[in-house]
Design a protein around this motif. Structure first.
Motif, PDB file in Angstrom:
ATOM      1  N   ARG A 237      78.517  -0.991  -2.286  1.00 21.11           N
ATOM      2  CA  ARG A 237      79.659  -0.627  -1.422  1.00 21.11           C
ATOM      3  C   ARG A 237      80.427   0.540  -2.024  1.00 21.11           C
ATOM      4  O   ARG A 237      80.821   1.477  -1.325  1.00 21.11           O
ATOM      5  CB  ARG A 237      80.579  -1.822  -1.200  1.00 21.11           C
ATOM      6  N   GLU A 238      80.636   0.491  -3.322  1.00 23.81           N
ATOM      7  CA  GLU A 238      81.366   1.552  -4.020  1.00 23.81           C
ATOM      8  C   GLU A 238      80.610   2.882  -3.982  1.00 23.81           C
ATOM      9  O   GLU A 238      81.190   3.929  -3.706  1.00 23.81           O
ATOM     10  CB  GLU A 238      81.592   1.132  -5.478  1.00 23.81           C
TER      11      GLU A 238
ATOM     12  N   THR B 250      79.039   3.351   0.379  1.00 24.07           N
ATOM     13  CA  THR B 250      79.854   2.976   1.538  1.00 24.07           C
ATOM     14  C   THR B 250      79.002   2.645   2.775  1.00 24.07           C
ATOM     15  O   THR B 250      79.119   3.292   3.822  1.00 24.07           O
ATOM     16  CB  THR B 250      80.911   4.037   1.880  1.00 24.07           C
TER      17      THR B 250
END
Length: 93
Positions: free
Chosen positions: A19-20, A23
């Motif tokens: 996710r980091e 995205t």
């Protein structure tokens, strides 16, 4: 031994890193390690070695399959160094 080698990878940590880094708009991380007990790369714990990642998002658009997979591998390098043995990647459109 590096400081990451003592930490067994988890689905939650892998998900947070993806996710980091990427995205994604679609992301599912499954720990399939228990199904690989006794296989090469298994750590005897039943978790932390074999994962499946289903991922999609703008970072993957317009890239070849190899380039898409490289994005994921690069983002998860520290987990590979810490014992992630097998990674099945499914790119979702």
């Amino acid at each position: 031994m590096s400081d990451t080698a003592a930490v067994v990878p988890t689905a939650a940590a892998i998900e947070a890193r993806l996710r980091e880094a990427l995205t994604p708009t679609v992301l599912e991380v499954l720990d399939e390690s228990a199904a690989h007990a006794g296989h090469a790369g298994a750590n005897g714990l039943g978790y932390g070695t074999h994962f499946r990642v289903r991922i999609g998002g703008p970072a993957f658009v317009g890239r070849t399959r190899v380039a898409q997979h490289r994005l994921v591998y690069d983002a998860l390098q520290k987990f590979t160094e810490a014992g992630l043995h097998a990674l099945a990647i499914e790119i979702k459109a």
